[in-house]
Design a protein around this motif. Structure first.
Motif, short mmCIF file in Angstrom:
data_model
loop_
_atom_site.label_atom_id
_atom_site.label_comp_id
_atom_site.label_asym_id
_atom_site.label_seq_id
_atom_site.Cartn_x
_atom_site.Cartn_y
_atom_site.Cartn_z
N ASP A 197 0.93 -1.54 0.22
CA ASP A 197 0.50 0.36 0.20
C ASP A 197 0.59 1.38 0.34
O ASP A 197 1.60 1.60 0.91
CB ASP A 197 -1.09 0.08 1.53
N LYS A 201 -1.10 7.83 6.08
CA LYS A 201 -1.68 7.25 7.14
C LYS A 201 -0.88 7.72 8.81
O LYS A 201 0.49 7.07 8.14
CB LYS A 201 -2.22 5.79 6.77
N HIS A 248 -0.12 4.43 0.01
CA HIS A 248 -0.05 5.41 0.94
C HIS A 248 -0.16 5.21 2.61
O HIS A 248 0.44 6.17 3.43
CB HIS A 248 -1.03 5.48 0.56
N ARG A 249 0.32 4.60 2.88
CA ARG A 249 0.63 3.58 3.86
C ARG A 249 2.13 3.92 4.24
O ARG A 249 2.49 4.33 5.78
CB ARG A 249 0.78 2.08 4.81
N ASP A 288 3.14 10.04 2.89
CA ASP A 288 2.49 9.36 3.64
C ASP A 288 1.56 9.99 3.79
O ASP A 288 1.57 11.29 4.64
CB ASP A 288 3.72 10.01 4.88
N ARG A 344 5.26 0.40 8.17
CA ARG A 344 5.41 1.29 7.94
C ARG A 344 6.78 1.68 6.60
O ARG A 344 6.87 2.62 6.39
CB ARG A 344 4.90 2.81 7.79
#
Length: 198
Positions: free
Chosen positions: A3, A197, A5-6, A195, A127
């Motif tokens: 992911d 989330k 965006h994580r 970044d 992350r």
């Protein structure tokens, strides 16, 4: 599943052929890229690194050779100084920071990719994105496995495109890699990472 965006931080390891590989990745990152990027490239002991100056003129992101205890700033690329292991420290409630160490070489290298990857895996967990590029030994395989075990994501440069395939091959053999990508594929995917989330 990866992911984009994580992801909260990116760590990159390279050795022989790695500067050319990095030149495909770092200059394409936009000024708005909101993640820190920490890079270990094997360099000869006792020689100043030319990498920060080389990439500063080619990249939109800030390029730093950090000092011990520097707080890690998003949108900055950190190159490990020659002769020092570069680690990530994360105290409870505090922003992650850089630690520099003169502990013995690991896999004949200081800085060591494994040392950076393992410490970053502990600090960022799921992350973290780790990238293993061209190199002539197996440094990075153990650290990539640590990233995967912590829930993070790992990519390896397609060995067929690497000047020195041993490093990505070792990471693949360690079952540490989620995806094997060309440099062009990595560049596109990296540009999607932000970044967003906590």
């Amino acid at each position: 599943m990866f992911d984009a965006h994580r992801i909260g931080a990116v760590v990159i390891g390279a050795s022989a052929g790695g500067v050319e590989a990095l030149n495909h990745l770092l200059p394409v990152l936009p000024r708005a890229f909101g993640l820190p990027v920490l890079v270990v490239v094997h360099v000869r002991q006792g020689q100043p690194s030319l990498l920060p100056g080389l990439f500063a003129s080619r990249c939109q992101l800030a390029i730093e050779e950090p000092f011990d205890k520097d707080v890690i700033v998003p949108g900055t690329v950190y190159f490990a100084p020659p002769g020092y292991h570069m680690l990530v420290e994360a105290e409870d409630g505090a922003a992650p920071s850089i630690a520099l160490s003169v502990d013995p070489p690991v896999r004949f290298s200081r800085p060591s990719v494994d040392v950076l990857f393992e410490s970053a895996a502990h600090a960022y967990g799921e992350r973290l994105l780790g990238i293993v590029l061209s190199g002539a030994n197996d440094d990075g395989a153990r650290g990539a496995r640590a990233i995967r075990d912590a829930g993070g994501a790992c990519w390896a440069q397609n060995p067929e495109t690497a000047s020195a395939p041993a490093m990505p091959l070792a990471a693949i053999a360690a079952d540490a890699v989620h995806e094997v990508l060309t440099l062009d594929e990595m560049a596109v995917r990296l540009s999607q990472c932000t970044d967003r989330k906590p």
